[in-house]
Scaffold this active site. Structure first.
Site, PDB file in Angstrom:
ATOM      1  N   TYR A  73      -6.650  -5.356  -4.667  1.00  0.00           N
ATOM      2  CA  TYR A  73      -6.924  -5.946  -5.745  1.00  0.00           C
ATOM      3  C   TYR A  73      -8.179  -7.109  -4.683  1.00  0.00           C
ATOM      4  CZ  TYR A  73      -7.331 -11.202  -7.379  1.00  0.00           C
ATOM      5  OH  TYR A  73      -7.638 -12.384  -7.711  1.00  0.00           O
ATOM      6  N   LYS A 108     -12.071  -7.378  -4.950  1.00  0.00           N
ATOM      7  CA  LYS A 108     -12.523  -9.117  -4.614  1.00  0.00           C
ATOM      8  C   LYS A 108     -13.336  -8.896  -3.822  1.00  0.00           C
ATOM      9  CE  LYS A 108     -10.970 -10.715  -8.320  1.00  0.00           C
ATOM     10  NZ  LYS A 108     -11.570 -10.881  -9.527  1.00  0.00           N
ATOM     11  N   LEU A 135       1.360  -1.444   0.060  1.00  0.00           N
ATOM     12  CA  LEU A 135       0.071   0.010  -0.138  1.00  0.00           C
ATOM     13  C   LEU A 135       0.799   1.027  -0.018  1.00  0.00           C
ATOM     14  CD1 LEU A 135      -3.262   0.927   0.167  1.00  0.00           C
ATOM     15  CD2 LEU A 135      -2.622   1.243   2.507  1.00  0.00           C
TER      16      LEU A 135
HETATM   17  N1  LIG Z   1      -6.072 -17.835 -10.926  1.00  0.00           N
HETATM   18  C1  LIG Z   1      -5.735 -17.400  -9.963  1.00  0.00           C
HETATM   19  O1  LIG Z   1      -5.580 -18.675  -8.748  1.00  0.00           O
HETATM   20  C2  LIG Z   1      -7.080 -17.152  -9.488  1.00  0.00           C
HETATM   21  C3  LIG Z   1      -7.369 -16.531  -7.697  1.00  0.00           C
HETATM   22  C4  LIG Z   1      -8.258 -15.451  -7.166  1.00  0.00           C
HETATM   23  C5  LIG Z   1      -9.347 -15.538  -7.929  1.00  0.00           C
HETATM   24  N2  LIG Z   1      -8.984 -15.426  -9.871  1.00  0.00           N
HETATM   25  C6  LIG Z   1      -9.614 -14.657 -10.240  1.00  0.00           C
HETATM   26  O2  LIG Z   1     -10.160 -15.486 -12.165  1.00  0.00           O
HETATM   27  C7  LIG Z   1     -10.249 -14.473 -12.933  1.00  0.00           C
HETATM   28  C8  LIG Z   1      -9.547 -14.718 -13.731  1.00  0.00           C
HETATM   29  O3  LIG Z   1      -8.245 -15.619 -13.405  1.00  0.00           O
HETATM   30  P1  LIG Z   1      -6.674 -16.223 -14.791  1.00  0.00           P
HETATM   31  O4  LIG Z   1      -5.626 -16.238 -13.337  1.00  0.00           O
HETATM   32  O5  LIG Z   1      -7.486 -17.716 -15.769  1.00  0.00           O
HETATM   33  O6  LIG Z   1      -6.248 -14.307 -15.233  1.00  0.00           O
HETATM   34  P2  LIG Z   1      -5.613 -14.299 -16.390  1.00  0.00           P
HETATM   35  O7  LIG Z   1      -4.553 -13.090 -16.198  1.00  0.00           O
HETATM   36  O8  LIG Z   1      -5.518 -15.484 -16.939  1.00  0.00           O
HETATM   37  O9  LIG Z   1      -7.408 -13.913 -17.171  1.00  0.00           O
HETATM   38  C9  LIG Z   1      -7.388 -12.761 -17.148  1.00  0.00           C
HETATM   39  C10 LIG Z   1      -7.929 -12.591 -18.806  1.00  0.00           C
HETATM   40  O10 LIG Z   1      -8.576 -11.182 -18.413  1.00  0.00           O
HETATM   41  C11 LIG Z   1      -8.929 -10.441 -19.082  1.00  0.00           C
HETATM   42  N3  LIG Z   1      -8.791  -8.979 -19.506  1.00  0.00           N
HETATM   43  C12 LIG Z   1      -8.353  -8.221 -18.190  1.00  0.00           C
HETATM   44  N4  LIG Z   1      -9.049  -7.057 -18.562  1.00  0.00           N
HETATM   45  C13 LIG Z   1      -9.892  -6.705 -19.537  1.00  0.00           C
HETATM   46  C14 LIG Z   1     -10.599  -6.086 -19.740  1.00  0.00           C
HETATM   47  N5  LIG Z   1     -10.574  -5.070 -19.578  1.00  0.00           N
HETATM   48  N6  LIG Z   1     -11.739  -6.245 -20.386  1.00  0.00           N
HETATM   49  C15 LIG Z   1     -11.881  -7.569 -21.248  1.00  0.00           C
HETATM   50  N7  LIG Z   1     -11.063  -8.555 -20.496  1.00  0.00           N
HETATM   51  C16 LIG Z   1     -10.057  -8.360 -19.841  1.00  0.00           C
HETATM   52  C17 LIG Z   1      -6.915 -10.734 -20.120  1.00  0.00           C
HETATM   53  O11 LIG Z   1      -7.089 -10.362 -21.404  1.00  0.00           O
HETATM   54  C18 LIG Z   1      -7.616 -12.178 -19.510  1.00  0.00           C
HETATM   55  O12 LIG Z   1      -7.478 -12.531 -20.753  1.00  0.00           O
HETATM   56  C19 LIG Z   1     -10.202 -13.268 -12.488  1.00  0.00           C
HETATM   57  O13 LIG Z   1     -10.885 -11.837 -11.970  1.00  0.00           O
HETATM   58  C20 LIG Z   1      -8.899 -13.644 -10.952  1.00  0.00           C
HETATM   59  O14 LIG Z   1      -8.807 -12.581 -10.322  1.00  0.00           O
HETATM   60  C21 LIG Z   1      -7.904 -16.450 -10.396  1.00  0.00           C
END
Ligand SMILES: NC(=O)c1ccc[n+]([C@@H]2O[C@H](COP(=O)([O-])OP(=O)(O)OC[C@H]3O[C@@H](n4cnc5c(N)ncnc54)[C@H](O)[C@@H]3O)[C@@H](O)[C@H]2O)c1
Length: 451
Positions: A357, A361, A300
């Site tokens: 983040y 969330k 932060l």
């Molecule tokens: N991977 C993990 O362990 C995890 C854990 C908790 C939560 N999440 C959440 O799950 C979701 C998917 O995560 P992930 O790991 O597949 O992420 P990732 O980065 O692989 O994929 C995210 C996708 O969102 C798209 N995106 C980003 N900004 C955008 C915008 N302004 N408009 C349209 N598309 C946009 C990106 O281009 C990408 O294809 C996210 O919300 C993330 O916060 C992931």
């Protein structure tokens, strides 16, 4: 992206070593395959006190072709095979003293549970109790189920469904989910149902047949998995992602016979462009999955405004703006619509370096809770899923030690897969899940973080 340690621990030599050294032995989880039976073996159903759901549970299981065993008797007699599921109707629990019968049923039954088994407890919600003693007893079941989940091994899970009076008809879809392989990485969770009109006659293999589903952030990772699972379940998927991800977005859409829509969800005109596309090309929308998300980590004290603002814009404000616009646009969001928002374990537990983040969330969780009554008026629902440690390309790049610790500190002793998040979202999107509204379901293997 195989789990080398889990594979080792399940090999002949690895089993001996891990046993001798007292190391964790993560199991191979039972995941959903279309056409497979609900459970790989019989179920045992019991009740604590005079429950009101036991008969309905038994009928539901039998309709799914599950053999229902009688509970283990006092002399230890059983009727055959080890159960694949142990279900307790605890709606008869009125005071802490009644919990003894829950213990009497569960102790011998859980002892016999086979690997990748399921423990599922049904109870009335504490918030509807008539007395502090009744509320205490009902809340006690929450602690009980979370502890059972921590004691189980072999890829088994334990979860609790609170069923208020009047919500009994909403029970089938959540019970099926928690028993099935769709909930492989959902453990130690509590879902509270609400009364709802539940459509009958769902197609078991294609529960989303005829539905139009928007998935944001669908070009890769968890979003691509959601798009694939929704298409497998019968939906036509409109896959949304930023123009820069256009090639991989097109590849995902082509693979599943869906439509690709290049759209930055934070653009001022994004809600209107999405609405126009849905109205003109698909005659409206049944399911919206707000999955797109970004991280811009810094402590932060070092976080600049750009990092803060961009995370808020994608992870929270875009979900709010698009949902609000869909609610306001006449004739686009269909009756019985399903909105599923992707939150995160960080939004529950907080995380060092992720104030932006985690705030975004956590905001998602507050948003779905606040919106649920308005959606219920349309026979629609809005829910969130909060993934824990999910094995993606991003986590594969983590330093070895961080990754190993992050993936093991949960009851299933392994990271989840994108498909685990996708299965949970696809379940919430089903017409039969009408009674699940305003909830946040963690897909985290009962992570110790924020538990
Ligand atoms: N991977 C993990 O362990 C995890 C854990 C908790 C939560 N999440 C959440 O799950 C979701 C998917 O995560 P992930 O790991 O597949 O992420 P990732 O980065 O692989 O994929 C995210 C996708 O969102 C798209 N995106 C980003 N900004 C955008 C915008 N302004 N408009 C349209 N598309 C946009 C990106 O281009 C990408 O294809 C996210 O919300 C993330 O916060 C992931």
């Amino acid at each position: 992206m195989s789990d080398w340690y889990r594979d080792f621990a399940n090999s002949g030599f690895g089993t001996t070593i891990t046993k001798q050294l007292g190391l964790p032995r993560p199991a191979v989880l039972r995941r959903h395959e279309p056409g497979q039976p609900l459970l790989p073996g019989p179920a045992v159903v019991g009740s604590a006190g005079e429950g009101r759901l036991r008969d309905a549970l038994t009928q539901l299981l039998q309709a799914e072709g599950v053999h229902v065993q009688s509970p283990v008797t006092a002399d230890g007699a059983t009727d055959g095979e080890k159960p694949a599921a142990v279900l307790l109707d605890a709606t008869g629990v009125r005071s802490p003293a009644d919990l003894a019968s829950a213990h009497d049923f569960l102790s011998p039954a859980v002892k016999r549970l086979r690997a990748t088994g399921r423990v599922l407890i049904l109870a009335d919600p504490p918030s509807d109790a008539d007395s502090p003693a009744q509320a205490a007893a009902r809340q006690a079941l929450d602690g009980l189920v979370r502890s059972i989940a921590k004691e189980l091994r072999g890829g088994s899970t334990a979860n609790l469904i609170y069923v208020p009076a009047g919500a009994e008809t909403a029970l089938a879809s959540p019970v099926r989910f928690f028993l099935s392989g769709r909930s492989a990485y959902v453990d130690g969770q509590v879902v509270t149902l609400s009364a709802a009109e539940v459509p009958g006659d769902e197609d078991g293999d294609k529960p989303l047949a005829g539905k139009v589903a928007v998935v944001t952030g669908a070009a890769r990772g968890i979003g691509a998995a959601i798009a694939k699972v929704m298409a497998r379940d019968g939906a036509h998927v409109v896959a949304v992602d930023v123009p820069a991800a256009g090639d991989s977005l097109a590849a995902v859409a082509n693979q599943i016979g869906g439509t690709a829509l290049q759209l930055d969800i934070t653009a001022d005109d994004a809600p209107q462009r999405l609405i126009d596309h849905l109205r003109e090309r698909h005659g409206g929308v049944d399911i919206v999955v707000h999955n797109a998300g970004i991280t811009r980590d810094k402590l932060l004290v070092n976080m600049d405004a750009a990092r803060w603002n961009s995370v808020m814009a994608v992870n929270l404000q875009a979900q709010l703006d698009i949902t609000e616009a869909l609610l306001d646009a006449e004739g686009v969001l269909k009756d019985g619509a399903r909105i599923v928002c992707v939150s995160s374990q960080s939004g529950i537990a907080g995380n060092r370096g992720q104030t932006n983040y985690a705030a975004s969330k956590a905001g998602v969780i507050g948003m779905v809770r606040a919106w649920a009554p308005r959606f219920a008026e349309r026979n629609a629902t809005i829910n969130a899923v909060a993934p824990g440690f999910i094995v993606t390309e991003m986590t594969a790049k983590m330093p070895f030690g961080t990754r190993e610790i992050g993936s093991r500190i949960n009851s299933l002793q392994q990271g989840g897969l994108p498909v685990d998040v996708a299965e949970t979202i696809a379940w919430l999107a089903q017409p039969g899940s009408a009674g699940v509204n305003g909830q946040t379901v963690r897909v985290c293997g009962q992570s110790m973080l924020g538990a």
